[in-house]
Enzyme design. Structure first.
Site, PDB file in Angstrom:
ATOM      1  N   CYS A   1       0.826  -1.202   0.000  1.00 24.90           N
ATOM      2  CA  CYS A   1       0.000   0.000   0.000  1.00 24.90           C
ATOM      3  C   CYS A   1       0.868   1.264   0.000  1.00 24.90           C
ATOM      4  O   CYS A   1       1.784   1.403  -0.796  1.00 24.90           O
ATOM      5  CB  CYS A   1      -0.938  -0.049   1.203  1.00 24.90           C
ATOM      6  SG  CYS A   1      -2.344   1.038   1.091  1.00 24.90           S
ATOM      7  N   SER A   2       0.599   2.176   0.924  1.00 27.24           N
ATOM      8  CA  SER A   2       1.348   3.435   0.930  1.00 27.24           C
ATOM      9  C   SER A   2       2.739   3.284   1.529  1.00 27.24           C
ATOM     10  O   SER A   2       3.469   4.268   1.669  1.00 27.24           O
ATOM     11  CB  SER A   2       0.568   4.510   1.676  1.00 27.24           C
ATOM     12  OG  SER A   2       0.281   4.082   2.986  1.00 27.24           O
TER      13      SER A   2
END
Length: 316
Positions: free
Chosen positions: A98-99
């Site tokens: 993800c981030s």
DNA sequence: AAAGCTACCCGCCAAT
DNA sequence: TGATTGGCGGGTAGCT
């Protein structure tokens, strides 16, 4: 697996669970999973954790997983970036979820590489780090020792992929089964990106439905276009816009997906299944299958059907 | 596994 | 003027 204040719990938990559950045919555990953090206590938005290892553990790890942070714009501590670059220099494998890609990016590990992150954050990543080639369409990107993956569920895909790389498709397929996950999901992130408002998105739905109902027959581009009432060129464009792939690729993926289902739920021969899903012969099915899933039809069937007969004694 | 060939994909452009 | 469409053709992925 790296833990830090504000990390997304699932991004941390998924690699822990999956890797620690990986085992070979004799039941031997294949990974030694360790969670480490800068400080003894880590604060998430729903829990506080006390990871057993500190950052110096990063100097020993073969693989480092970096979860996403709830706020990607929030700076991560320099010491953490330092350890990551150091680990990268000595050749450790580093993967983000993800981030978490923002953390790798901040450490300069993604410069000049292709990378992905959650599709909602892809623009921000590309803007902030112009030297990264951001691809918001895929579930994960493998650059050898540096990997990135998309939103939380893509952590599954990433981890299974790594297991497959390390120990082969058999082991990965077993893990996938335990997690009730397909070994590999076709279509990438684009299938989850809303391309247009729901009402309009329906324009191709009838045609897609028809094809899915009649997989057996031939689906030439021109036939599909005629059925959809548009030119070949327009169909191609609409398809890209609504479905996220090309017509031929979608039909091919649909065939494999149906074959998977038939392998799981019926005793049909490979030959029968091939003809049922509109693939010319068993060998064509075999080739398509291994290419997209990394396993042979027989293996796939064995792994996924064995589960049924054994019950799910080892399941989650 | 190799090879020829078909159909597909997509950039480009003119027309609507 | 900007957006959409449909046709063309080169390069090629995938089928026989």
């Amino acid at each position: 697996v790296l833990a830090f204040d504000g990390m997304v719990l699932a991004d941390l938990a998924t690699p822990c669970d999956l890797f620690s559950r990986a085992q070979d045919a004799t039941g031997r555990e294949l990974y030694d999973v360790r969670v480490c953090s800068q400080n003894a206590r880590v604060v998430g938005s729903h829990v506080q954790l006390e990871p057993p290892y500190r950052l110096d553990e990063l100097r020993r790890a073969d693989t480092i997983i970096v979860p996403g942070g709830e706020d990607p714009s929030r700076d991560v501590p320099d010491v953490l970036l330092l350890e990551l670059t150091r680990a990268a220099r000595r050749g450790a494998r580093i993967a983000s979820v993800c981030s978490g890609a923002f953390v790798l990016a901040a450490a300069g590990l993604l410069d000049g590489l292709r990378a992905t992150t959650h599709w909602l954050a892809a623009d921000a990543l590309a803007r902030r780090y112009p030297r990264i080639e951001v691809d918001a369409n895929v579930l994960y990107v493998d650059n050898g020792n540096i990997l990135t993956s998309a939103g939380a569920a893509a952590a599954h895909d990433l981890c299974l992929y790594l297991v497959r790389r390390d120990f082969g498709a058999q082991v990965a397929a077993y893990l996938a089964r335990c997690a009730v996950m397909p070994l590999e999901r076709a279509g990438g992130q684009s299938q989850f990106i809303v391309h247009r408002p729901p009402e309009e998105a329906l324009s191709l739905a009838p045609v897609l439905g028809y094809i899915a109902q009649n997989l057996r027959s031939d689906h030439a581009l021109e036939t599909i276009a005629r059925r959809a009432g548009m030119s070949v060129r327009t169909l191609s464009r609409q398809f890209r816009k609504e479905v996220g792939t090309t017509p031929a690729a979608w039909v091919a993926a649909e065939r494999v997906r149906r074959a998977q289902l038939l392998l799981e739920t019926t005793a049909m021969s490979i030959e029968q299944i091939a003809s049922e899903v509109g693939l010319g012969s068993a060998s064509v099915l075999r080739e398509r299958f291994t290419k997209t899933l990394g396993t042979t039809p027989q293996q796939y069937r064995r792994v996924f059907q064995a589960d049924r007969s054994q019950g799910s004694a080892r399941a989650v």
